[in-house]
Design a protein around this motif. Structure first.
Motif, PDB file in Angstrom:
ATOM      1  N   GLY A 124      27.363  38.369  38.586  1.00 59.70           N
ATOM      2  CA  GLY A 124      26.930  36.706  38.660  1.00 59.70           C
ATOM      3  C   GLY A 124      27.312  36.145  37.544  1.00 59.70           C
ATOM      4  N   SER A 125      27.197  36.444  36.411  1.00 59.51           N
ATOM      5  CA  SER A 125      27.407  36.088  35.125  1.00 59.51           C
ATOM      6  C   SER A 125      28.955  35.686  35.089  1.00 59.51           C
ATOM      7  N   SER A 126      30.003  36.468  35.738  1.00 58.19           N
ATOM      8  CA  SER A 126      31.453  36.126  35.662  1.00 58.19           C
ATOM      9  C   SER A 126      31.827  35.325  36.647  1.00 58.19           C
ATOM     10  N   LEU A 127      30.995  34.467  37.590  1.00 55.84           N
ATOM     11  CA  LEU A 127      31.232  33.780  38.672  1.00 55.84           C
ATOM     12  C   LEU A 127      30.661  32.458  38.430  1.00 55.84           C
ATOM     13  N   LEU A 128      31.214  31.343  39.163  1.00 54.62           N
ATOM     14  CA  LEU A 128      30.714  29.970  39.101  1.00 54.62           C
ATOM     15  C   LEU A 128      30.512  29.544  40.747  1.00 54.62           C
ATOM     16  N   PHE A 142      33.942  22.926  39.714  1.00 54.68           N
ATOM     17  CA  PHE A 142      33.105  24.267  39.616  1.00 54.68           C
ATOM     18  C   PHE A 142      31.858  23.583  38.982  1.00 54.68           C
ATOM     19  N   SER A 143      30.817  23.914  39.234  1.00 51.68           N
ATOM     20  CA  SER A 143      29.631  23.805  38.543  1.00 51.68           C
ATOM     21  C   SER A 143      29.408  24.504  37.397  1.00 51.68           C
ATOM     22  N   SER A 144      28.671  24.447  36.377  1.00 51.40           N
ATOM     23  CA  SER A 144      28.584  25.145  35.164  1.00 51.40           C
ATOM     24  C   SER A 144      27.629  26.344  35.453  1.00 51.40           C
ATOM     25  N   THR A 145      26.982  26.539  36.527  1.00 53.72           N
ATOM     26  CA  THR A 145      25.952  27.350  37.137  1.00 53.72           C
ATOM     27  C   THR A 145      26.556  28.755  37.381  1.00 53.72           C
ATOM     28  N   THR A 146      26.088  29.895  36.842  1.00 53.60           N
ATOM     29  CA  THR A 146      26.436  31.155  37.268  1.00 53.60           C
ATOM     30  C   THR A 146      25.251  31.590  37.985  1.00 53.60           C
TER      31      THR A 146
END
Length: 177
Positions: A124-128, A142-146
């Motif tokens: 998940g840390s590599s996705l947005l 895109f959001s800045s939330t991972t």
């Protein structure tokens, strides 16, 4: 005379507390009313069910993989019931954002050249969280939330950075852990 003989034999099997030995003082089938099961044998691996004042009812295991389930009035051995669409939708609707088993439209970082193939997993840390495909250098969409956890791509996802243009795509991901 027969009664006296039986009472005499019974007396020989009474302990000092006045209790009858069930191994030596009782023969035949011990009835339900006296604390027995009303039967002399039980089939191996069957489940016993209460049956009022009668001998217990039994449920055989049936086919491998069966589970004990209620049919509304008693217990039966049956296959695992398939989940209904309504139950799945209700469970999904009540799940929190990003919970295991939920889906999200996500993308990898738009500053890298990366392809995520269907069925592959990503941290998940590599996705947005994404809002759609964005072309060109204007806002990224895109959001800045991972999201947390591990996600499985349900389609192809790629982000291409080429010279002055970013070509960013997103796809649906399933959270698996």
């Amino acid at each position: 005379m027969t009664q006296a003989l039986n009472l005499g034999l019974l007396g020989n099997n009474v302990n000092t507390s006045g209790q009858v030995s069930l191994t030596a003082g009782v023969s035949g089938t011990l009835p339900m009313a006296n604390g027995g099961l009303g039967t002399t044998t039980l089939t191996a691996n069957n489940v016993l069910l209460g049956n009022g004042g009668s001998s217990p009812q039994v449920v055989a295991p049936g086919t491998s993989g069966n589970v004990l389930q209620s049919n509304g009035s008693t217990w039966v051995s049956g296959g695992v019931p398939a989940p209904s669409t309504a139950n799945v939708l209700a469970a999904t609707a009540s799940a929190s954002l990003g919970a295991v088993g939920t889906y999200a439209f996500l993308s990898t970082s738009f500053t890298t050249n990366l392809v995520v193939n269907p069925g592959s997993t990503a941290a998940g840390s590599s996705l947005l969280y994404a809002g759609g495909a964005v072309f060109g250098t204007g806002g990224n969409g895109f959001s800045s939330t991972t999201p947390a956890g591990t996600w499985r791509a349900m389609g192809i996802e790629r982000s291409v950075f080429a010279c002055c243009n970013h070509y960013v795509y997103g796809t649906v991901f399933l959270r698996i852990s």
